[in-house]
Design a protein around this motif. Sequence first.
Motif, short mmCIF file in Angstrom:
data_model
loop_
_atom_site.label_atom_id
_atom_site.label_comp_id
_atom_site.label_asym_id
_atom_site.label_seq_id
_atom_site.Cartn_x
_atom_site.Cartn_y
_atom_site.Cartn_z
N ALA A 265 10.95 9.29 -4.70
CA ALA A 265 10.66 7.89 -5.06
C ALA A 265 9.81 8.06 -6.53
O ALA A 265 9.92 7.06 -7.44
CB ALA A 265 9.55 7.40 -4.21
N SER A 342 5.18 3.83 -6.29
CA SER A 342 6.60 3.83 -6.87
C SER A 342 7.06 2.44 -6.73
O SER A 342 7.67 2.01 -7.87
CB SER A 342 7.29 4.96 -6.15
OG SER A 342 6.86 6.19 -6.50
N ARG A 343 7.11 2.01 -5.61
CA ARG A 343 7.32 0.58 -5.31
C ARG A 343 6.87 -0.53 -6.20
O ARG A 343 7.54 -1.44 -6.81
CB ARG A 343 7.51 0.28 -4.11
CG ARG A 343 8.44 -1.04 -3.56
CD ARG A 343 7.56 -2.17 -2.67
NE ARG A 343 6.58 -2.67 -3.16
CZ ARG A 343 6.12 -3.71 -4.28
NH1 ARG A 343 7.26 -4.12 -4.74
NH2 ARG A 343 4.89 -3.97 -4.78
N GLU A 344 5.55 -0.28 -6.48
CA GLU A 344 4.57 -1.06 -7.29
C GLU A 344 5.17 -1.26 -8.62
O GLU A 344 5.32 -2.20 -9.45
CB GLU A 344 3.41 -0.76 -7.09
CG GLU A 344 2.31 -1.73 -7.81
CD GLU A 344 0.83 -1.32 -7.59
OE1 GLU A 344 0.05 -1.82 -8.47
OE2 GLU A 344 0.71 -0.70 -6.42
N GLY A 350 11.68 -2.88 -6.75
CA GLY A 350 11.37 -1.84 -5.70
C GLY A 350 11.71 -2.35 -4.27
O GLY A 350 11.53 -1.52 -3.36
N ILE A 351 12.27 -3.88 -4.15
CA ILE A 351 12.59 -3.92 -2.89
C ILE A 351 14.28 -4.03 -2.67
O ILE A 351 14.69 -4.54 -1.57
CB ILE A 351 12.09 -5.23 -2.51
CG1 ILE A 351 12.60 -6.53 -3.16
CG2 ILE A 351 10.39 -5.32 -2.34
CD1 ILE A 351 12.13 -8.01 -2.82
N VAL A 357 14.06 3.52 -4.73
CA VAL A 357 12.64 3.60 -4.22
C VAL A 357 12.52 2.60 -2.87
O VAL A 357 11.77 3.41 -2.07
CB VAL A 357 11.78 2.85 -5.52
CG1 VAL A 357 10.58 2.71 -4.84
CG2 VAL A 357 11.80 3.86 -6.48
N ALA A 358 13.20 1.57 -2.80
CA ALA A 358 13.31 0.92 -1.63
C ALA A 358 13.81 1.67 -0.48
O ALA A 358 12.86 1.65 0.76
CB ALA A 358 13.96 -0.58 -1.59
N PHE A 361 10.81 3.83 0.23
CA PHE A 361 9.45 3.48 0.67
C PHE A 361 9.81 3.34 2.31
O PHE A 361 9.02 3.28 3.00
CB PHE A 361 9.50 2.16 0.03
CG PHE A 361 8.61 1.41 0.28
CD1 PHE A 361 7.05 1.46 -0.14
CD2 PHE A 361 8.58 0.25 1.29
CE1 PHE A 361 6.05 0.56 -0.05
CE2 PHE A 361 7.47 -0.71 1.73
CZ PHE A 361 6.24 -0.51 1.01
#
Length: 392
Positions: A265, A342-344, A350-351, A357-358, A361
């Motif tokens: 990530a 990392s999603r932030e 990020g989704i 990354v998603a 996550f």
Amino acid sequence: MAFETLASDFYGYENLLPEREKQFLADLRAHLEAEVKPLVNEYWEKAEFPHQIREGLHRMGVIGLGFPETAPFENSAVFRGWVALELARVDASVSTYAGVQNGLALGAIGVTGSDEQRAEWLPKLASGEVLGAFGLTEPLSGSDSARGLQTIATRDGDNWVLNGSKRWIGNATFSDITIIWAKSAEDGQVKGFIVPTNTPGYSATKIEGKQSLRMVQNADIVLDDVVVPESLRLQNANSFKDTAAVLRLTRAEVAWAAIGVAMGAYEAAVKYSKERIQFGKPLGAHQLIQDLLVKSLGNITSSIGICTRVSEMLDRGEQHDEHSALAKAFATSRMRETVAWSREILGGNGIVIDYDVARFFADAEALYSYEGTREMNTLIVGRSITGHAAFA
């Protein structure tokens, strides 16, 4: 493939490994990048396992590294941790497949099987000729497996009859054998059995609707008068303490895998921060983004340190339950923070799985819970600190 230290290994812990181990990691890394990484997002979204990758992993010697019967060369527990990390750095489901086949199925026979059982089953599991699963968790028994198992094994002459059910059993929809842990009706002690999955009365049904480790084929297992000969009872598994000896080894490797998830990530977030332009400059040129990246790198680096030490202790025969428990609790907690940061950094991107990354996550949640929750591992360490057991 020439070996290069990962940028996310900021202190260069990999360089402490001998050349043979570093070369194995370099070759594995190249193989994963070329043959595995291009497939994972597609199969993760479909919730299917890419079986075409199994042959390559087994051919490279990823499975069976911890036992002399199957290891391609003498190696360290630290190295085996780095193998788990490399797999998870590409995909946590791939790492879980290897962890189940290697640490749980093969490991259970390697730790608690007789010499004859080891000789028969370890090479088959290492080569991939036989695929394995590990049946401990039950619908009503997870963290309390030491006392709460409801699957019963009843002796009947030279056979055992198993009745009960298991849940969340990875690889179980396609395994050839499953290691089933059950309480003996005679003495109430937990015993282990090598159960061929074509045995009458054995059935496995895929668990649908998962939002984490979607590629892992977890199953509900039903055991309805499943007859297993005494020759398939693990001869050195006579109580839950023997089961725990297997879990002690795998728990530390899950901690290493958690670092791999965090690295995957983090590396995706670093790449994105260099490419994405906001307010006229790359994201990575903004102070708040750098803050998240530095905190993430600190989590990864500290986790490598604790896992390196706990694996060194294993090699020296000094590791106890509380040591692997602390490593697992710490590394998975730091992983959870890192994948969230990392999603932030990726914002809306990020989704979606396009940027990886998603997937990391979502998968982090499973690693945070399996092989001992943070709470249970905390209580194991707390008992060591205080001398008092605080389990419910």
